[in-house]
Design a protein around this motif. Structure first.
Motif, PDB file in Angstrom:
ATOM      1  N   SER A  84       0.671  -1.384   0.425  1.00 51.12           N
ATOM      2  CA  SER A  84       0.177   0.206   0.355  1.00 51.12           C
ATOM      3  C   SER A  84       1.120   1.047  -0.083  1.00 51.12           C
ATOM      4  O   SER A  84       2.059   1.153   0.286  1.00 51.12           O
ATOM      5  CB  SER A  84      -1.125  -0.182   1.115  1.00 51.12           C
ATOM      6  OG  SER A  84      -0.224   0.182   2.387  1.00 51.12           O
ATOM      7  N   LYS A  85       0.332   2.446  -0.057  1.00 56.33           N
ATOM      8  CA  LYS A  85       0.868   3.378  -0.046  1.00 56.33           C
ATOM      9  C   LYS A  85       1.432   3.921   1.219  1.00 56.33           C
ATOM     10  O   LYS A  85       3.197   3.844   1.107  1.00 56.33           O
ATOM     11  CB  LYS A  85       0.184   4.908  -0.604  1.00 56.33           C
ATOM     12  CG  LYS A  85       0.712   6.331  -0.181  1.00 56.33           C
ATOM     13  CD  LYS A  85      -0.377   7.282   0.141  1.00 56.33           C
ATOM     14  CE  LYS A  85       0.403   8.423   0.210  1.00 56.33           C
ATOM     15  NZ  LYS A  85      -0.894   9.528   0.310  1.00 56.33           N
ATOM     16  N   ALA A 119       2.858   3.548  -5.427  1.00 55.35           N
ATOM     17  CA  ALA A 119       1.746   2.707  -5.005  1.00 55.35           C
ATOM     18  C   ALA A 119       0.526   2.584  -5.910  1.00 55.35           C
ATOM     19  O   ALA A 119       0.331   1.426  -6.159  1.00 55.35           O
ATOM     20  CB  ALA A 119       1.188   2.983  -3.910  1.00 55.35           C
TER      21      ALA A 119
END
Length: 122
Positions: A84-85, A119
């Motif tokens: 994820s980011k 991402a």
């Protein structure tokens, strides 16, 4: 045999030392100033993809390749499918394995833009 092993070890050491090199050039130097004007609506807004790409070119390309294909470091072409980011931002801040930490080398905003950009690579 020993000579070959020594050469390979030396080459690997030189390659890894390039991963965390500091650049004196700020990230926006590849984008002309006129291109940034009017691109965003507020401070910190604008063409973050352009900024993140420039940050990548200045700090990551030597290990992860021009097209995110990997080299000394792993491929980042589909990194967004794996992390994820927030996870990517944590890796950028703290490092992971042979990858150095970029905390103190990149601003929090630069790390956030780069994490968002990476991402999206799925």
């Amino acid at each position: 045999m020993n000579k070959s092993l020594f050469c390979i070890t030396l080459l690997l050491s030189i390659s890894l030392s390039a991963c965390g090199s500091k650049n004196a050039t700020p990230p926006n130097t590849t984008t002309p100033p006129a291109a940034n004007q009017g691109a965003g609506t507020a401070a910190g807004g604008g063409a973050s993809t352009v900024d993140a790409s420039a940050i990548y070119k200045q700090n990551c390309i030597s290990c992860h390749g021009n097209a995110l294909e990997g080299g000394v470091g792993p491929s980042l072409q589909k990194v967004g499918a794996k992390y994820s980011k927030d996870q990517i931002a944590t890796i950028l801040n703290n490092g992971k394995g042979a990858m150095p930490s970029f905390k103190g080398k990149l601003s929090d905003n630069e790390i956030g833009e780069l994490a968002t950009w990476l991402a999206d690579k799925k």
